[in-house]
Design a protein around this motif. Structure first.
Motif, short mmCIF file in Angstrom:
data_model
loop_
_atom_site.label_atom_id
_atom_site.label_comp_id
_atom_site.label_asym_id
_atom_site.label_seq_id
_atom_site.Cartn_x
_atom_site.Cartn_y
_atom_site.Cartn_z
N LEU A 66 0.82 -1.21 0.00
CA LEU A 66 0.00 0.00 0.00
C LEU A 66 0.86 1.26 0.00
O LEU A 66 1.78 1.39 0.82
N VAL A 67 0.54 2.18 -0.91
CA VAL A 67 1.11 3.53 -0.90
C VAL A 67 -0.01 4.46 -0.47
O VAL A 67 -1.05 4.53 -1.12
N LEU A 68 0.20 5.17 0.66
CA LEU A 68 -0.86 6.00 1.23
C LEU A 68 -0.30 7.35 1.65
O LEU A 68 0.77 7.44 2.25
N GLU A 69 -1.06 8.40 1.35
CA GLU A 69 -0.61 9.75 1.65
C GLU A 69 -0.54 10.04 3.15
O GLU A 69 -1.44 9.69 3.91
N ALA A 70 0.57 10.70 3.55
CA ALA A 70 0.71 11.31 4.87
C ALA A 70 1.30 12.70 4.60
O ALA A 70 2.49 12.91 4.71
#
Length: 268
Positions: free
Chosen positions: A165-169
């Protein structure tokens, strides 16, 4: 073998590559084409590896070079119609996508490219449109969600489904509040059409990650309103409060804003 590289993740330019020995998908191209060619050479990857270019949304840091690459290498560019229209109207995209390379899909539609099965899903953001991608390859599920205004039930289900998973922070709330941005920009960032904070990212993972999840990459960190170690520690602390230990239950990394990550092998 399925491999993943981030060539840049942030407001300076976003670009990600998934590839096998049979070909690859490029997700967004907001970095310069010259830089991409240089990085590919350094990793020993032929440009011919890239068979399709997928676009999340039409903001310049994601699409600056899509038209140029598509034209120079006869590469098909896949996006929703509003995103294609937005690219046409984006003055930062100097070279437009030629009609023969413009491929339109609907969210939820199954796209099959060689080893890859791809479905796009809605991600709230203040662009013409914005999608995340669920990409399956030989039983491995990879999901990417960037420029996230807020989490929908569909997005939560995608987190639960993902192996990788690539998820924005994007921002730290205290840094944003204390920072130099004008009020209207701060309001935009925290809105449901803006970006996901470190805390919101950690909460999303804590509440929706399953035992299937093996690796998470935090993406699209703000240069002004965040710091890689701060993002990592914030997410780790929230996970730990739910009994989840990063590095044990799944790997957690922060993608670099302006440089490549190296190659990650995504195993079954």
């Amino acid at each position: 073998m399925l491999n993943f590289i981030s060539f840049g993740s942030g407001s300076s330019g976003n670009c990600y590559l998934l590839y096998t020995e049979n070909g690859g998908l490029l997700i967004d191209l907001g970095i310069g084409l010259r830089s991409l060619k240089k990085y590919l050479r350094e990793y020993g990857i032929s440009l011919d590896t890239i068979k399709q270019l997928l676009v999340t949304h039409d903001h310049a840091d994601h699409v600056k070079s899509v038209g140029k690459m598509s034209k120079d290498f006869s590469l098909p560019v896949y996006a929703t119609k509003p995103v294609h229209d937005g690219i046409d109207n984006n003055y930062c995209v100097k070279c437009k996508i030629l009609p023969e390379n413009r491929k339109v899909f609907e969210k939820g539609e199954l796209l099959e490219f060689g080893d890859f099965k791809v479905r796009a899903f809605n991600v709230p953001h203040d662009s013409s449109d914005n999608v995340g991608y669920r990409i399956e390859c030989n039983g491995v599920v990879f999901c990417i969600m960037t420029d996230v205004g807020c989490l929908t039930d569909e997005m939560k289900a995608m987190i639960s489904d993902a192996n990788y998973l690539v998820l924005e922070a994007n921002y730290d709330k205290e840094m944003l509040n204390a920072g130099p941005y004008p009020k209207h920009l701060k309001d935009r960032i925290v809105s449901e059409g803006g970006h996901l904070s470190n805390e919101e990212c950690g909460q999303a993972l804590a509440e929706n990650a399953t035992g299937k999840l093996r690796h998470v990459w935090l993406c699209h960190l703000s240069e002004e309103n965040n710091h890689p170690e701060l993002a990592r520690k914030t997410v780790e602390q929230i996970l730990r409060s739910y009994g989840i230990v990063a590095g044990k239950d799944f790997e957690l990394d922060v993608l670099k804003r302006t440089t490549p990550t190296g190659v990650f092998l995504l195993e079954e």
